[in-house]
Write a protein that holds these residues in place. Structure first.
Motif, PDB file in Angstrom:
ATOM      1  N   MET A   1      -9.031  -1.836   0.356  1.00 31.92           N
ATOM      2  CA  MET A   1     -10.059  -2.843   0.149  1.00 31.92           C
ATOM      3  C   MET A   1      -9.962  -3.446  -1.248  1.00 31.92           C
ATOM      4  SD  MET A   1     -14.150  -2.513   0.700  1.00 31.92           S
ATOM      5  CE  MET A   1     -14.353  -1.406  -0.659  1.00 31.92           C
ATOM      6  N   LEU A   2      -9.676  -2.617  -2.247  1.00 31.48           N
ATOM      7  CA  LEU A   2      -9.580  -3.117  -3.604  1.00 31.48           C
ATOM      8  C   LEU A   2      -8.400  -4.073  -3.790  1.00 31.48           C
ATOM      9  CD1 LEU A   2     -10.461   0.104  -5.605  1.00 31.48           C
ATOM     10  CD2 LEU A   2     -11.859  -1.956  -5.345  1.00 31.48           C
ATOM     11  N   ARG A   3      -7.378  -3.917  -2.978  1.00 29.00           N
ATOM     12  CA  ARG A   3      -6.201  -4.783  -3.085  1.00 29.00           C
ATOM     13  C   ARG A   3      -6.344  -6.073  -2.296  1.00 29.00           C
ATOM     14  NH1 ARG A   3      -1.030  -2.142  -4.322  1.00 29.00           N
ATOM     15  NH2 ARG A   3      -0.418  -4.306  -4.344  1.00 29.00           N
ATOM     16  N   GLN A   4      -7.390  -6.177  -1.450  1.00 30.11           N
ATOM     17  CA  GLN A   4      -7.590  -7.385  -0.655  1.00 30.11           C
ATOM     18  C   GLN A   4      -8.043  -8.533  -1.541  1.00 30.11           C
ATOM     19  OE1 GLN A   4     -10.551  -6.270   2.196  1.00 30.11           O
ATOM     20  NE2 GLN A   4      -9.056  -6.139   3.832  1.00 30.11           N
TER      21      GLN A   4
ATOM     22  N   PHE B   1       0.838  -1.188   0.000  1.00 33.35           N
ATOM     23  CA  PHE B   1       0.000   0.000   0.000  1.00 33.35           C
ATOM     24  C   PHE B   1       0.874   1.240   0.000  1.00 33.35           C
ATOM     25  CE2 PHE B   1      -2.753  -2.980   2.479  1.00 33.35           C
ATOM     26  CZ  PHE B   1      -3.685  -3.178   1.482  1.00 33.35           C
ATOM     27  N   ARG B   2       0.385   2.254  -0.681  1.00 31.33           N
ATOM     28  CA  ARG B   2       1.058   3.533  -0.598  1.00 31.33           C
ATOM     29  C   ARG B   2       0.912   4.060   0.815  1.00 31.33           C
ATOM     30  NH1 ARG B   2      -1.285   7.649  -2.918  1.00 31.33           N
ATOM     31  NH2 ARG B   2      -3.347   6.747  -2.728  1.00 31.33           N
ATOM     32  N   ALA B   3       1.805   4.939   1.230  1.00 28.48           N
ATOM     33  CA  ALA B   3       1.728   5.496   2.580  1.00 28.48           C
ATOM     34  C   ALA B   3       0.427   6.264   2.787  1.00 28.48           C
ATOM     35  CB  ALA B   3       2.930   6.403   2.830  1.00 28.48           C
ATOM     36  N   ALA B   4      -0.101   6.895   1.729  1.00 24.57           N
ATOM     37  CA  ALA B   4      -1.316   7.697   1.847  1.00 24.57           C
ATOM     38  C   ALA B   4      -2.548   6.946   1.340  1.00 24.57           C
ATOM     39  CB  ALA B   4      -1.151   9.001   1.073  1.00 24.57           C
ATOM     40  N   ALA B   5      -2.487   5.621   1.271  1.00 21.71           N
ATOM     41  CA  ALA B   5      -3.616   4.845   0.746  1.00 21.71           C
ATOM     42  C   ALA B   5      -4.825   4.995   1.655  1.00 21.71           C
ATOM     43  CB  ALA B   5      -3.231   3.382   0.634  1.00 21.71           C
ATOM     44  N   ASP B   6      -5.980   5.162   1.028  1.00 17.88           N
ATOM     45  CA  ASP B   6      -7.208   5.247   1.816  1.00 17.88           C
ATOM     46  C   ASP B   6      -7.836   3.858   1.934  1.00 17.88           C
ATOM     47  OD1 ASP B   6      -8.184   4.836  -0.706  1.00 17.88           O
ATOM     48  OD2 ASP B   6      -9.482   6.588  -0.735  1.00 17.88           O
TER      49      ASP B   6
END
Length: 162
Positions: A109-112, A99-104
């Protein structure tokens, strides 16, 4: 061979750990076979409730140390260590969350991955087949249970419709 006994637990059940009754015999049998490499990983709380489990843990560690002193032989060359480090780095790359450091929350959730088939009802991903969510969506994205009455919006309100 990995021997990773659990700890003795809080309830005093003798079936919680194999250390007291059979741990030393298991380790002796494994160490007697020259083709077996034993990895011993006891639970971190071993011995915290029953001192007999802690004593068995210490005796097992000494058995392993003695076997290591007796077993000599050639050690891997430096290229083996380099290969191990290369594979460890590859494993870290493959298992990193990424995840990017600033990921929301949406990006995370989309990467899960999708929930496993037959996952328990407490699964935090999407609902399992045949099940539906019980709450309804509010305008700002929060979920309100269907049992809770919705608030009416007023001009003085914060803009939420529920």
């Amino acid at each position: 061979m990995l021997y990773a006994p659990t700890w003795e637990g809080w309830d005093g059940n003798p079936g919680n750990t194999s250390l007291i009754a059979a741990g030393e015999n298991i380790v002796r049998a494994l160490l007697a076979d020259p083709g077996v490499r034993l990895l011993y990983k006891p639970h971190p709380l071993t011995g915290s409730v029953d001192p007999r489990a802690g004593a068995a843990d210490l005796r097992i560690r000494e058995l392993i140390r003695a076997a290591n002193r007796e077993r000599g032989g050639p050690r891997p060359d430096p290229s083996a260590a380099a290969e191990r480090d290369r594979r460890a780095a590859e494993l870290d790359r493959l298992t990193a969350a990424g995840f990017r450091a600033a990921a929301d929350q949406v990006e995370r959730m989309l990467r899960q991955p999708a929930p496993p088939r037959g996952a328990p009802s407490g699964w935090r991903g999407r609902p399992l087949p045949g099940r539906r969510r019980t709450g309804r969506r509010c305008r700002r994205g929060s979920t309100r249970s269907s049992r809770t009455p919705a608030r009416r919006s007023t001009p003085a309100s914060t803009g939420r419709t529920c």
